[in-house]
Write an enzyme that holds these catalytic residues in place. Structure first.
Site, mmCIF file in Angstrom:
data_model
loop_
_atom_site.group_PDB
_atom_site.id
_atom_site.type_symbol
_atom_site.label_atom_id
_atom_site.label_comp_id
_atom_site.label_asym_id
_atom_site.label_seq_id
_atom_site.Cartn_x
_atom_site.Cartn_y
_atom_site.Cartn_z
ATOM 1 N N CYS A 192 0.798 -1.223 0.000
ATOM 2 C CA CYS A 192 0.000 0.000 0.000
ATOM 3 C C CYS A 192 0.838 1.284 0.000
ATOM 4 C CB CYS A 192 -0.973 -0.061 1.173
ATOM 5 S SG CYS A 192 -2.443 0.944 0.937
ATOM 6 N N ARG A 211 -12.820 5.304 -1.359
ATOM 7 C CA ARG A 211 -11.931 4.481 -0.531
ATOM 8 C C ARG A 211 -12.209 3.016 -0.829
ATOM 9 N NH1 ARG A 211 -8.009 4.462 3.028
ATOM 10 N NH2 ARG A 211 -7.674 6.644 2.609
ATOM 11 N N HIS A 214 -2.891 -5.892 2.793
ATOM 12 C CA HIS A 214 -2.592 -5.864 4.227
ATOM 13 C C HIS A 214 -3.150 -7.152 4.820
ATOM 14 C CE1 HIS A 214 -1.559 -1.561 4.515
ATOM 15 N NE2 HIS A 214 -2.625 -1.272 3.799
HETATM 16 N N1 GLN Z 1 -2.569 6.779 1.891
HETATM 17 C C1 GLN Z 1 -2.639 5.799 0.910
HETATM 18 C C2 GLN Z 1 -3.988 5.594 0.260
HETATM 19 O O1 GLN Z 1 -5.019 5.773 0.888
HETATM 20 C C3 GLN Z 1 -2.110 4.505 1.516
HETATM 21 C C4 GLN Z 1 -2.988 3.874 2.553
HETATM 22 C C5 GLN Z 1 -2.408 2.648 3.196
HETATM 23 O O2 GLN Z 1 -1.201 2.421 3.194
HETATM 24 N N2 GLN Z 1 -3.251 1.840 3.835
HETATM 25 O O3 GLN Z 1 -4.038 5.289 -0.914
#
Ligand code: GLN
Length: 259
Positions: free
Chosen positions: A95, A129, A208
């Protein structure tokens, strides 16, 4: 042969969301079970990377704000990281870490954080998101290599399962290979069914979870590749992965059922 694995955890204090450190724990556990000694070093902002030391890097995820701090520091480490990857070291990034290894990450607010361009890709923050379990089918070539390194005759799965939470949409350059194709979830951008990236032995993904405890085949592949650098091809000793595969199968089943 007494194998030794040198691991570098990049920015563990700033980039470690959703249990990403579990990846280090899984690798360490799987090495220790086999008598492979592990040396772990944490390297963060303002600290130097030693040269010719690390076999395997891990770089986890983080929030946009942490990424802007880390991004600035990472530029100073760009040459040495690229040198490591060119000489066969292994890298797993998740990520936010994956995004900073690309050409740039542009936040939703329009801030452009330059990356080190290890992966020919870029990421643009969006209003959407992408948050859910992510199931992917591993790239077939990589999967054959994983099959060879995992020490049983039959590989129980050609999938990776994890949990994604990002607003950034990643677009790969035309010669960059994805890690796999999306079965359930969004992956790189929710548009082209690609997930993650592969450049030499460097891997980027949105998985993750932690990823490696419930994907033992990928964990072993990374270990084998990292050892190969110093010792040539290695045959890893088989472990009892019954619980790991149960966790994998359950997560795959739940993810499929929710789609
Ligand atoms: N900030 C980044 C995004 O939202 C990475 C998020 C993360 O590492 N979970 O794309």
């Amino acid at each position: 042969m007494n194998y030794k694995l040198n691991i570098c955890h990049l920015y563990p204090d700033l980039m470690d969301t959703y249990g990403d450190k579990g990846n280090i724990l899984a690798i360490t556990y799987r090495c220790q079970k086999r008598g492979i000694s592990v040396n772990l070093e944490n390297v963060s902002v303002g600290q130097n990377l030693k040269s010719a030391t690390y076999d395997l890097f891990f770089f986890g995820g983080g929030q946009d704000q942490a990424q802007s701090i880390v991004g600035e520091d990472l530029l100073k480490k760009s040459d040495i990281i690229k040198k490591y990857i060119d000489s066969g070291s292994v890298l797993l990034s998740v990520c936010g870490g994956y995004q900073l290894l690309q050409n740039y990450f542009q936040t939703k607010e329009g801030q452009k954080i330059p990356g080190i361009g290890l992966f020919d890709a870029h990421t643009v923050g969006s209003d959407n998101r992408m948050i859910q379990n992510l199931l992917i089918e591993i790239d077939p070539n990589l999967n054959s290599e994983i099959e060879n390194s995992y020490p049983t005759d039959n590989l129980p799965s050609n999938f990776l399962i994890g949990f994604e939470n990002h607003s950034g949409k990643t677009y790969l350059g035309k010669n960059l290979k994805p890690l796999g194709s999306v079965i359930v979830g969004s992956g790189n951008n929710g548009e082209d069914q690609t997930e993650g990236a592969i450049y030499k032995n460097a891997f980027g993904c949105y998985l993750h979870g932690s990823l490696l405890p419930k994907n033992p085949h990928f964990a072993d592949y990374l270990i084998a590749k990292a050892l190969e650098k110093n010792y040539g091809p290695v045959q890893l000793e088989q472990l009892d992965d019954e619980i790991e595969w149960q966790a994998h199968a359950k997560a795959v089943e739940k993810t499929r059922a929710s789609s």
